[in-house]
Design a protein around this motif. Structure first.
Motif, mmCIF file in Angstrom:
data_model
loop_
_atom_site.group_PDB
_atom_site.id
_atom_site.type_symbol
_atom_site.label_atom_id
_atom_site.label_comp_id
_atom_site.label_asym_id
_atom_site.label_seq_id
_atom_site.Cartn_x
_atom_site.Cartn_y
_atom_site.Cartn_z
ATOM 1 N N TYR A 458 0.841 -1.205 0.000
ATOM 2 C CA TYR A 458 0.000 0.000 0.000
ATOM 3 C C TYR A 458 0.876 1.255 0.000
ATOM 4 O O TYR A 458 0.699 2.166 -0.804
ATOM 5 N N LYS A 459 1.839 1.253 0.933
ATOM 6 C CA LYS A 459 2.696 2.435 1.089
ATOM 7 C C LYS A 459 3.472 2.709 -0.209
ATOM 8 O O LYS A 459 3.500 3.834 -0.722
ATOM 9 N N ALA A 460 4.066 1.651 -0.752
ATOM 10 C CA ALA A 460 4.902 1.831 -1.948
ATOM 11 C C ALA A 460 4.054 2.248 -3.158
ATOM 12 O O ALA A 460 4.435 3.155 -3.916
ATOM 13 N N LYS A 462 0.940 3.619 -3.197
ATOM 14 C CA LYS A 462 0.282 4.929 -3.028
ATOM 15 C C LYS A 462 1.280 6.076 -3.162
ATOM 16 O O LYS A 462 0.930 7.151 -3.633
ATOM 17 N N THR A 463 2.527 5.824 -2.738
ATOM 18 C CA THR A 463 3.529 6.892 -2.847
ATOM 19 C C THR A 463 3.740 7.256 -4.319
ATOM 20 O O THR A 463 3.817 8.420 -4.682
ATOM 21 N N ARG A 464 3.813 6.232 -5.157
ATOM 22 C CA ARG A 464 4.060 6.517 -6.571
ATOM 23 C C ARG A 464 2.766 6.775 -7.365
ATOM 24 O O ARG A 464 2.764 7.528 -8.327
ATOM 25 N N TYR A 465 1.692 6.106 -6.960
ATOM 26 C CA TYR A 465 0.433 6.207 -7.721
ATOM 27 C C TYR A 465 -0.716 6.530 -6.762
ATOM 28 O O TYR A 465 -1.575 5.675 -6.504
ATOM 29 N N PRO A 466 -0.761 7.763 -6.228
ATOM 30 C CA PRO A 466 -1.790 8.069 -5.206
ATOM 31 C C PRO A 466 -3.218 7.936 -5.730
ATOM 32 O O PRO A 466 -4.155 7.769 -4.955
ATOM 33 N N GLN A 467 -3.368 8.007 -7.042
ATOM 34 C CA GLN A 467 -4.721 7.946 -7.615
ATOM 35 C C GLN A 467 -5.317 6.539 -7.617
ATOM 36 O O GLN A 467 -6.522 6.363 -7.818
ATOM 37 N N LEU A 468 -4.485 5.516 -7.396
ATOM 38 C CA LEU A 468 -4.997 4.141 -7.496
ATOM 39 C C LEU A 468 -5.775 3.744 -6.243
ATOM 40 O O LEU A 468 -5.424 4.143 -5.131
ATOM 41 N N GLN A 469 -6.792 2.943 -6.424
ATOM 42 C CA GLN A 469 -7.566 2.366 -5.328
ATOM 43 C C GLN A 469 -7.022 0.968 -5.086
ATOM 44 O O GLN A 469 -6.962 0.150 -6.028
ATOM 45 N N LEU A 470 -6.629 0.686 -3.850
ATOM 46 C CA LEU A 470 -5.973 -0.590 -3.576
ATOM 47 C C LEU A 470 -6.914 -1.539 -2.827
ATOM 48 O O LEU A 470 -7.461 -1.191 -1.773
ATOM 49 N N ILE A 471 -7.066 -2.712 -3.398
ATOM 50 C CA ILE A 471 -8.033 -3.688 -2.883
ATOM 51 C C ILE A 471 -7.313 -4.675 -1.965
ATOM 52 O O ILE A 471 -6.285 -5.245 -2.340
#
Ligand code: AHR
Length: 705
Positions: A458-460, A462-471
């Protein structure tokens, strides 16, 4: 009023059309369950051993005789269900469905219905992926010999074959088939044949595109003759001759063009030579025309069936297929991209070797062909037999791999490493990506490492791709994931009980992705009872589509040949030649085809406990869509009130999927026994009556401004 009489003198479908007569159907023995039900209702039936007759006093209007013929022939059971609704005096207590169109509760998720598949049940190899040659790189496992390959010797030719582990066309494929030809000449050739995936579908006037890698021990072995051969006749249906073989590995390409041959799957491919010598073969491939003419593409009929489901996304690449039985057997995406000769192939957890011909880029092209979003599942450090990589530095390479994978999908072709590789492979444009799933079903990881693994990914990401929704693949205690993937494999009764489950789930928690769900009744494909369970469940997902952002049935595909199925109860069945949808397939297609953009307030009063509904509305289109699911044998009378509507159309579109018995189903030989029937519903208004037949799923589209 028109009344039909069906003649008793013809075998199954003969009848005449009379006014003011009784209906008399002659029914084949396989419909005896229908007769039994009619008898229970007190209707007069006559059994004559081979064939049975029933006389019904039903009045039914059909617009014209031609349509009546069609209905009766393709949908006897469906028609009988409709008739029962009219004939039966037994019916469920009347219900009142009140809809307040001026009170929208929430939006419908625009991505609600999608697809989920993986390499299971020969879904890709022997299924969607159009490759006709089975075990094309000789990595399949078998009891003896080289699976799916046999020797060919014509006349007095002599040859032997074996697997050579020491020579192959690439680093990824260091193995090949070694053919030692002791004796052969241009007439009496020797070689090998491939049986395909339970045969090879050959059609008239069709061009098949093929290739193989080969080398010979000397320059005089000459060319390879390639032919599609009828199994029973031994006749070549199409043939070609390659360039003469050389002593170094080389790719040879060919096309096979059929003339006016019969359509059949009882065929094989042969590769023969007319000279003694040693020949090494690898990556033998043959493809028919594919969907949208993609090179290395997908089967047309199966892609058309997927398109007809109106999906909005594809969850890829699995499922258990993502995880593999072991870490080594995970879906290692980097080993599935690039030229086929550079793909080593790998074992799927469903017990067979995956050719990886349908690799990551092919998955993405598939989404492009259907104009849907990829939902990318990345390997997250847990494999099915229990191996896991604890969070921390050991997990970092897997996190990096996931970041590379996201870059492969979305990276700019000019400025990112993996975007440039994607461009080099022929796809400069990035793919759209909103959702990334971290792993699959990590609730089975009893080490409890998932909380930490999810957090690290999640951390890695979101840091690079904050727009993505992580399931997340399970609920978490230490952090709130964006979305949680819930899976449901149930019986229909269990789904009937589960329909209220999401009504009371906390709206402040994560969103829900129902990433796998299915009513498991019937096999290889599900029966009508399963379609009732599925439809009931879909009413609940539509009603809760403020919470449920996506949902995908699983598994989608099954090759119905013996040995083709690892998971019973699937949605679309096929063999080499044809395919069909289970009743559940049609229920899903109906639900997705008629879906609004918002859920208006509604209440249901009265009615039976196994009656389910959902209402959505598309205000821009001026349409209201009702889904009505009657899982009882008796009809459900309804009064429908459309409150808050300006003008309501006087008629609506009614689509009915019905059966006389939940055990009824479609099969590869009776593919359309249960299919939706579209009619016009008259006398619609802001208040109107409608009776939903027993055992039926209906969609009603009404115009309402
Ligand atoms: O759909 C079949 C399997 O069911 C999937 O691979 C897995 O995720 C689930 O357990």
């Amino acid at each position: 009023m028109t009344i039909f009489a069906v003649s008793r003198t013809t075998k199954n479908t003969g009848y005449s059309c009379l006014d003011n007569a009784l209906i008399s159907l002659s029914v084949k023995p396989r419909y005896s369950n229908v007769l039994a039900r009619w008898r229970l209702l007190g209707l007069h039936t006559i059994d004559t051993g081979k064939q049975s007759h029933v006389t019904l006093g039903i009045k039914k209007t059909f617009p014209e005789r031609g349509e009546m013929f069609k209905d009766l022939r393709v949908g006897l059971v469906t028609l009988s269900a409709v008739m029962l609704a009219v004939a039966s005096s037994a019916q469920s207590p009347k219900a009142t469905l009140s809809i307040q169109l001026d009170k929208p509760l929430h939006a419908v998720s625009p991505t609600l219905y999608g697809l989920m598949t993986e390499e299971i049940n020969y879904s890709y190899d022997g299924g969607l992926y159009a490759e006709m040659v089975r075990n094309r790189t000789f990595y399949d496992h078998g009891w003896s010999g080289i699976p799916r390959w046999n020797l060919v010797h014509i006349g007095n030719a002599e040859a032997t074959m074996s697997v050579d582990e020491t020579s192959g066309p690439s680093e990824a494929l260091p193995r090949s088939l070694l053919l030692k030809v002791e004796k052969a000449d241009p007439e009496d050739q020797a070689g090998v044949r491939n049986e395909g995936y339970w045969g090879m579908a050959v059609r008239p006037g069709t061009t098949y595109t093929g290739s193989f890698y080969a080398k010979a021990d000397a320059g005089d072995v000459g060319p390879v003759r390639i032919a599609l051969i009828g199994d029973s006749t031994g006749t070549a249906l199409a043939s070609a001759t390659s360039e003469p073989l050389t002593t170094g590995w080389k790719k040879y390409e060919f096309t096979l063009k059929t003339g006016s041959v019969e359509t059949s799957s009882e065929n094989h491919l042969s590769l023969t030579v007319g000279h003694a010598g040693k020949v090494w073969l690898s990556l033998v491939s043959l493809l028919p025309p594919t969907y949208k003419n993609r090179e290395n593409g997908n089967r047309v009929d199966l892609m058309e069936k997927l398109a007809a489901m109106h999906p909005k996304f594809l969850r890829l690449p699995g499922g258990n297929y993502l995880e593999g039985d072991t870490i080594e057997e995970r879906f290692d995406w980097k080993a599935t991209v690039g030229p086929l000769v550079d793909r080593p192939t790998h074992r799927s957890p469903w017990e067979y070797q995956s050719s990886d011909g349908l690799g990551l880029l092919e998955f993405l092209e598939w989404t492009e062909d259907l104009q849907i979003q990829p939902v990318l599942a990345v390997y997250a450090g847990y494999s099915l037999k229990g191996a896991h990589v604890p969070p921390g530095p050991g997990l970092t390479p897997y996190v990096e791999d996931a970041l590379d994978e996201i870059e492969f999908l979305t990276g700019d072709a000019a400025s990112t490493k993996w975007g440039a590789i994607r461009a080099k492979l022929g796809h400069p444009a990035p793919f759209p990506l909103k959702y990334v799933e971290i792993g699959n079903e990590d609730t089975f990881d009893h080490s409890g490492s998932y909380e930490g693994r999810y957090a690290q990914f999640y951390k890695a990401i979101k840091t690079r791709y904050p727009q993505l929704q992580l399931i997340a693949t399970m609920p978490l205690k230490q952090m709130k994931p964006d979305v949680v993937d819930d899976h449901y494999y149930e019986r229909s009764d269990e789904f009937f009980d589960l329909v209220k489950h999401y009504d009371n789930v906390d709206r402040n928690g994560p969103k829900i992705f129902v990433g796998e769900w299915a009513t498991r009744e019937g096999g290889p494909t599900t029966n009508f009872g399963a379609a009732l369970g599925d439809a009931a469940w879909m009413t609940s997902m539509e009603r809760n589509s403020d919470l449920i952002v996506m949902a995908a049935y699983a598994p989608l595909f099954v090759n119905v040949n013996p040995g083709g199925m690892q998971w019973e109860s699937d949605l679309i069945g096929y063999d080499a030649l044809s395919s069909y949808g289970a009743p559940s397939y049609y229920a899903q297609s109906m639900f997705a085809a008629y879906l609004g953009t918002e859920v208006p307030a509604s209440t249901l009063q009265g009615g039976s406990h196994r009656f389910f509904y959902s209402v959505t509305r598309d205000a821009t289109k001026g349409k209201v869509y009702l889904k009505l699911v009657n899982a009882n044998s008796t009809p459900q009378p309804l009064e429908i009130n459309l409150g808050g509507a300006g003008k309501v159309g006087a008629s609506g579109i009614l689509v009915t999927l019905g059966a006389a018995d939940p055990a009824e189903t479609n099969t590869i030989s009776t593919p359309t026994r249960i299919v939706p029937v579209k009619t016009t519903l008259k006398d619609v208004g802001s208040t109107f009556s409608h009776t939903v037949p027993g055992y039926s799923v209906q969609v009603l589209e009404i115009s309402a401004q």
